[in-house]
Design a protein around this motif. Structure first.
Motif, PDB file in Angstrom:
ATOM      1  N   GLN A 130       0.541  -1.502  -0.377  1.00 27.13           N
ATOM      2  CA  GLN A 130       0.376  -0.120   0.422  1.00 27.13           C
ATOM      3  C   GLN A 130       0.614   1.326   0.176  1.00 27.13           C
ATOM      4  O   GLN A 130       1.048   1.496   1.099  1.00 27.13           O
ATOM      5  CB  GLN A 130      -0.947   0.009   1.254  1.00 27.13           C
ATOM      6  CG  GLN A 130      -1.775  -1.387   1.712  1.00 27.13           C
ATOM      7  CD  GLN A 130      -2.593  -1.398   0.497  1.00 27.13           C
ATOM      8  OE1 GLN A 130      -3.284  -0.244  -0.307  1.00 27.13           O
ATOM      9  NE2 GLN A 130      -3.126  -2.489  -0.387  1.00 27.13           N
ATOM     10  N   SER A 132       1.548   4.941  -0.567  1.00 29.83           N
ATOM     11  CA  SER A 132       0.668   6.499  -0.597  1.00 29.83           C
ATOM     12  C   SER A 132       1.941   7.460  -1.658  1.00 29.83           C
ATOM     13  O   SER A 132       3.156   8.085  -0.775  1.00 29.83           O
ATOM     14  CB  SER A 132       0.657   7.199   0.692  1.00 29.83           C
ATOM     15  OG  SER A 132      -0.528   6.294   0.936  1.00 29.83           O
ATOM     16  N   VAL A 152      -1.477  -1.843  -4.587  1.00 26.67           N
ATOM     17  CA  VAL A 152      -2.082   0.190  -4.264  1.00 26.67           C
ATOM     18  C   VAL A 152      -1.439   1.017  -3.805  1.00 26.67           C
ATOM     19  O   VAL A 152      -0.298   1.462  -3.584  1.00 26.67           O
ATOM     20  CB  VAL A 152      -3.417   0.087  -2.732  1.00 26.67           C
ATOM     21  CG1 VAL A 152      -3.914   1.432  -3.442  1.00 26.67           C
ATOM     22  CG2 VAL A 152      -4.120  -0.772  -3.321  1.00 26.67           C
ATOM     23  N   ASP A 154      -1.193   4.941  -4.004  1.00 24.22           N
ATOM     24  CA  ASP A 154      -2.205   6.415  -4.095  1.00 24.22           C
ATOM     25  C   ASP A 154      -1.346   7.371  -4.020  1.00 24.22           C
ATOM     26  O   ASP A 154      -1.257   7.712  -3.532  1.00 24.22           O
ATOM     27  CB  ASP A 154      -2.573   5.786  -2.330  1.00 24.22           C
ATOM     28  CG  ASP A 154      -3.883   7.074  -2.083  1.00 24.22           C
ATOM     29  OD1 ASP A 154      -4.662   7.435  -2.462  1.00 24.22           O
ATOM     30  OD2 ASP A 154      -4.458   6.340  -0.620  1.00 24.22           O
ATOM     31  N   GLN A 156      -3.376  10.420  -3.496  1.00 21.25           N
ATOM     32  CA  GLN A 156      -3.554  10.799  -1.981  1.00 21.25           C
ATOM     33  C   GLN A 156      -3.924  13.056  -2.746  1.00 21.25           C
ATOM     34  O   GLN A 156      -4.464  13.013  -2.048  1.00 21.25           O
ATOM     35  CB  GLN A 156      -3.114  11.146  -0.983  1.00 21.25           C
ATOM     36  CG  GLN A 156      -2.028  10.275  -0.669  1.00 21.25           C
ATOM     37  CD  GLN A 156      -1.139  10.297   0.020  1.00 21.25           C
ATOM     38  OE1 GLN A 156      -1.180  10.461   1.730  1.00 21.25           O
ATOM     39  NE2 GLN A 156      -0.069  10.818   0.221  1.00 21.25           N
ATOM     40  N   HIS A 161      -0.642   9.107 -10.746  1.00 20.19           N
ATOM     41  CA  HIS A 161       0.856   8.752 -10.827  1.00 20.19           C
ATOM     42  C   HIS A 161       1.648   8.946 -11.099  1.00 20.19           C
ATOM     43  O   HIS A 161       3.365   8.762 -10.715  1.00 20.19           O
ATOM     44  CB  HIS A 161       0.367   7.271  -9.992  1.00 20.19           C
ATOM     45  CG  HIS A 161      -0.595   6.814  -9.322  1.00 20.19           C
ATOM     46  ND1 HIS A 161      -2.520   7.449 -10.159  1.00 20.19           N
ATOM     47  CD2 HIS A 161      -1.272   6.684  -8.446  1.00 20.19           C
ATOM     48  CE1 HIS A 161      -3.320   7.059  -9.691  1.00 20.19           C
ATOM     49  NE2 HIS A 161      -2.455   7.338  -7.774  1.00 20.19           N
ATOM     50  N   LYS A 178      -5.353   4.465  -7.824  1.00 22.74           N
ATOM     51  CA  LYS A 178      -6.589   5.262  -6.745  1.00 22.74           C
ATOM     52  C   LYS A 178      -5.952   6.974  -6.997  1.00 22.74           C
ATOM     53  O   LYS A 178      -4.918   6.641  -6.128  1.00 22.74           O
ATOM     54  CB  LYS A 178      -7.301   4.723  -6.111  1.00 22.74           C
ATOM     55  CG  LYS A 178      -6.469   4.288  -4.576  1.00 22.74           C
ATOM     56  CD  LYS A 178      -7.271   4.035  -4.079  1.00 22.74           C
ATOM     57  CE  LYS A 178      -6.800   3.870  -2.510  1.00 22.74           C
ATOM     58  NZ  LYS A 178      -7.059   2.830  -1.197  1.00 22.74           N
ATOM     59  N   ASN A 179      -6.871   7.589  -6.651  1.00 26.00           N
ATOM     60  CA  ASN A 179      -6.658   8.811  -6.029  1.00 26.00           C
ATOM     61  C   ASN A 179      -5.957   9.949  -6.584  1.00 26.00           C
ATOM     62  O   ASN A 179      -5.627  10.528  -5.781  1.00 26.00           O
ATOM     63  CB  ASN A 179      -6.091   9.391  -4.789  1.00 26.00           C
ATOM     64  CG  ASN A 179      -7.801   8.102  -3.518  1.00 26.00           C
ATOM     65  OD1 ASN A 179      -8.924   7.984  -4.615  1.00 26.00           O
ATOM     66  ND2 ASN A 179      -7.090   7.886  -2.182  1.00 26.00           N
ATOM     67  N   SER A 188      -3.925   9.540 -13.348  1.00 25.79           N
ATOM     68  CA  SER A 188      -2.778   8.648 -13.302  1.00 25.79           C
ATOM     69  C   SER A 188      -2.123   8.403 -14.366  1.00 25.79           C
ATOM     70  O   SER A 188      -0.741   8.053 -13.841  1.00 25.79           O
ATOM     71  CB  SER A 188      -4.245   6.678 -13.801  1.00 25.79           C
ATOM     72  OG  SER A 188      -5.083   7.073 -11.950  1.00 25.79           O
ATOM     73  N   ASN A 206      -9.990   8.575  -9.871  1.00 23.26           N
ATOM     74  CA  ASN A 206      -9.044   9.647  -9.915  1.00 23.26           C
ATOM     75  C   ASN A 206      -9.759  10.613 -11.138  1.00 23.26           C
ATOM     76  O   ASN A 206     -10.461  10.706 -11.813  1.00 23.26           O
ATOM     77  CB  ASN A 206      -7.944   8.876 -11.226  1.00 23.26           C
ATOM     78  CG  ASN A 206      -6.917   7.802 -10.449  1.00 23.26           C
ATOM     79  OD1 ASN A 206      -6.683   7.815  -9.727  1.00 23.26           O
ATOM     80  ND2 ASN A 206      -7.620   6.298 -11.073  1.00 23.26           N
TER      81      ASN A 206
END
Length: 244
Positions: A130, A132, A152, A154, A156, A161, A178-179, A188, A206
């Motif tokens: 995970q 971030s 994943v 993220d 934020q 990404h 995500k996000n 992304s 996104n």
């Protein structure tokens, strides 16, 4: 064509073609050292010993009425195993060792090391991480494959990404983005004059924030895009025009 990058010194395999109607298979040119091609099943497997850039190979399958062919692209690169969930960069970019200031290998550090060795592909492996992102998007400059193994990424809502530089090639497998957020297309992934392949990749929540929001999750400009078994959910643009 089917693309794959294998890590030097690690066993790998792929199925080039498969059909019960095929009598035999053949491949050309010769595969990288360490690989074996099964002429009965069409499987490529082995432990490669030399690094090579992505090259094209022609697999021919013999049927009752003749041969049919398929192109596969294979490269062999250095392997990086990500053991950190942090977003710290590499401590000494270019030394061939993925190591950040905390003594771990982060995704960002692995990509930085890969970018410093553009003549060699990279295989970056995550294991249910995970991550971030806190230091902006990560730029891919060379040839790389990222195995997510259900990881994943993220962003934020701080940035997109990933971005792909001209001439780069990226293969993504089993990872969620995500996000992500950006003022233009590609919340992304932004790819220009590059190559992008996705397998078991998901994009969720996104967003782009201006009228130039074409390609919300992915913006691919002059970029071959191959998508397999992937999903897009709840990706948005602030304006209807150009959404997608």
């Amino acid at each position: 064509p089917v693309q794959n990058i294998f890590a030097k010194g690690e066993f790998g395999s792929m199925q080039a073609q498969a059909s019960s109607l095929v009598k035999s298979y053949r491949i050309s040119p010769e595969l990288p050292k360490g690989f074996v091609f099964d002429e009965k099943t069409g499987e490529i497997s082995g432990t490669p010993s030399d690094v090579t850039l992505i090259n094209s190979y022609v697999v021919e399958a013999q049927l009752a009425y003749g041969y049919v062919s398929k192109i596969v692209e294979i490269g062999v690169g250095h392997g990086y195993k990500v053991d950190a969930s942090s977003d710290l960069g590499d401590s000494l970019v270019g030394d061939g060792v993925c190591l950040n200031s905390a003594g771990q290998c982060s995704l960002r550090a692995a990509v930085e090391e890969a970018n410093a060795q553009l003549a060699v592909p990279a295989v970056i492996t995550l294991n249910n991480k995970q991550i971030s992102l806190s230091n902006g998007e990560i730029e891919i400059l060379g040839q790389a494959k990222i195995y997510g193994n259900s990881s994943v990424l993220d962003a934020q809502f701080l940035s997109r990404h990933l971005s792909l530089g001209p001439g780069s090639q990226l293969i993504l497998d089993d990872i969620e983005f995500k996000n992500g957020r950006h003022s233009e297309g590609g919340a992304s992934i932004f790819a220009r004059r590059s190559s992008l392949s996705l397998n078991k990749v998901s994009f969720a929540n996104n967003a782009t924030t201006t009228a130039n929001g074409a390609g919300v999750a992915i913006y691919a400009d002059y970029t071959p895009l191959h998508i397999n078994n992937s999903s897009f959910n709840s990706n948005k643009t602030s304006l209807d025009l150009g959404s997608g």
